[in-house]
Structure formats: structure tokens, C-alpha cells
Design a protein around this motif. Structure first.
Motif, PDB file in Angstrom:
ATOM      1  N   ARG A  86     -57.062 -69.769  36.983  1.00  0.00           N
ATOM      2  CA  ARG A  86     -56.254 -70.681  36.303  1.00  0.00           C
ATOM      3  C   ARG A  86     -54.827 -69.895  35.978  1.00  0.00           C
ATOM      4  N   LEU A  87     -54.947 -68.381  35.657  1.00  0.00           N
ATOM      5  CA  LEU A  87     -53.531 -68.162  35.157  1.00  0.00           C
ATOM      6  C   LEU A  87     -52.941 -67.591  36.221  1.00  0.00           C
ATOM      7  N   ALA A  88     -53.472 -67.005  37.351  1.00  0.00           N
ATOM      8  CA  ALA A  88     -52.859 -66.270  38.260  1.00  0.00           C
ATOM      9  C   ALA A  88     -51.529 -67.135  39.140  1.00  0.00           C
ATOM     10  N   LEU A  89     -50.220 -66.591  39.082  1.00  0.00           N
ATOM     11  CA  LEU A  89     -49.355 -67.289  39.576  1.00  0.00           C
ATOM     12  C   LEU A  89     -49.482 -67.782  41.023  1.00  0.00           C
ATOM     13  N   ASP A  90     -49.662 -66.796  41.883  1.00  0.00           N
ATOM     14  CA  ASP A  90     -49.842 -66.864  43.462  1.00  0.00           C
ATOM     15  C   ASP A  90     -51.171 -66.600  43.786  1.00  0.00           C
ATOM     16  N   GLU A  91     -51.276 -66.874  45.084  1.00  0.00           N
ATOM     17  CA  GLU A  91     -52.696 -66.506  45.746  1.00  0.00           C
ATOM     18  C   GLU A  91     -52.992 -64.969  45.855  1.00  0.00           C
ATOM     19  N   LEU A  92     -51.899 -64.212  46.220  1.00  0.00           N
ATOM     20  CA  LEU A  92     -52.192 -62.851  46.257  1.00  0.00           C
ATOM     21  C   LEU A  92     -52.633 -62.160  45.223  1.00  0.00           C
ATOM     22  N   THR A  93     -51.933 -62.397  43.969  1.00  0.00           N
ATOM     23  CA  THR A  93     -52.587 -62.090  42.589  1.00  0.00           C
ATOM     24  C   THR A  93     -53.892 -62.531  42.244  1.00  0.00           C
ATOM     25  N   ARG A  94     -54.169 -63.732  42.403  1.00  0.00           N
ATOM     26  CA  ARG A  94     -55.390 -64.203  42.149  1.00  0.00           C
ATOM     27  C   ARG A  94     -56.607 -63.356  42.956  1.00  0.00           C
ATOM     28  N   GLN A  95     -56.209 -63.211  44.229  1.00  0.00           N
ATOM     29  CA  GLN A  95     -57.331 -62.531  45.181  1.00  0.00           C
ATOM     30  C   GLN A  95     -57.351 -61.138  44.585  1.00  0.00           C
TER      31      GLN A  95
END
Length: 146
Positions: A86-95
């Protein structure tokens, strides 16, 4: 003859009286000891039963606490995963966040030592060249020919 009869009857009556008195004392006095022993045995049995129930209670409580701990750990993992999604700004950070959370689960097992390449047993003597004498040879270690 009467005197010899008295000599034998008096000790015989004394022996029978002693046996009778001893038997009565043996029947009356030891009743206190078995009751005391029985009470001690009952007390020990009660203490043992209490101890067993305490052990069972302890392990049941430990099992329920470990179960709660496991559930709490899973809830924290889920909360962190949801937060990362929910809080990650982009897909790379989320991964990267999700990979860091699940790194413990995907960690490779510890590396094992590799076995030796040769199955030959170690030698307990120094190797020699083919034309040199062995350690059991008569001339081994001698400098000149004798």
C-alpha cells in the motif's frame, strides 16, 4: 519325679506365656507404624499427583503461548506485507520491500562442506619415488653401501 516334672513344666509355661505376650504386643504396637507409613505413602502420592498436574498445566500453557506467538508473528508479517504493497511509491521499491520481508523464508540452506575428491585413505608414511628404497628396506637411511 514330681520335681523333674516341675523343672520342665515351669520353663514350658514361661515360654508359652512369653510367646503369648509377645504375640499380643506384636499385634497391638505395630498398628501405629503401618498407619504412619500409610499416611506418608498417601502424602507422597498426593504430592506426586500434584506435581504431575502442574507439569501438564505448564506444558499446556507453554503450547498455547507458542501458538499465540506464532499467530502474532504471522499477523506482523501480513501487516508489513500489506504496508509495503500500500505504501510503496513505485514497483521497484515494493518488490525490494517484499523481498526483504520474505528473505528469511527463501534463504538457501547452509552450505555443506564438500567431500574430498579422492577416496584414498591418508598415508601414515612419507611417499617415495619408485626407485628409492622403502622404510622397511635394510639399506634405508644408509649413506653408503656396506
Amino acid at each position: 519325679m514330681e520335681q523333674s516334672l516341675t523343672v520342665w513344666l515351669l520353663p514350658a509355661f514361661a515360654l508359652l506365656a512369653g510367646i503369648g505376650i509377645g504375640f499380643l504386643i506384636a499385634r497391638i504396637v505395630p498398628n501405629a507404624a503401618p498407619n504412619r507409613t500409610q499416611r506418608q505413602l498417601d502424602d507422597l502420592q498426593e504430592r506426586f499427583d500434584t506435581y504431575q498436574s502442574e507439569v501438564v498445566t505448564h506444558f499446556n500453557t507453554t503450547a498455547s503461548l507458542v501458538k499465540k506467538l506464532t499467530q502474532s508473528y504471522q499477523e506482523v508479517q501480513e501487516h508489513l506485507s500489506e504496508g509495503a504493497n500500500r505504501l510503496a511509491l513505485d514497483e521497484l521499491t515494493r518488490q525490494r520491500l517484499l523481498a526483504a520481508l520474505h528473505a528469511d523464508e527463501a534463504a538457501s540452506p547452509r552450505e555443506r562442506l564438500t567431500p574430498p575428491k579422492s577416496n584414498e585413505a591418508p598415508k601414515d608414511y612419507a611417499p617415495k619415488s619408485p626407485d628409492a628404497p622403502g622404510t622397511l628396506d635394510e639399506t634405508f637411511g644408509l649413506k653408503g653401501k656396506y
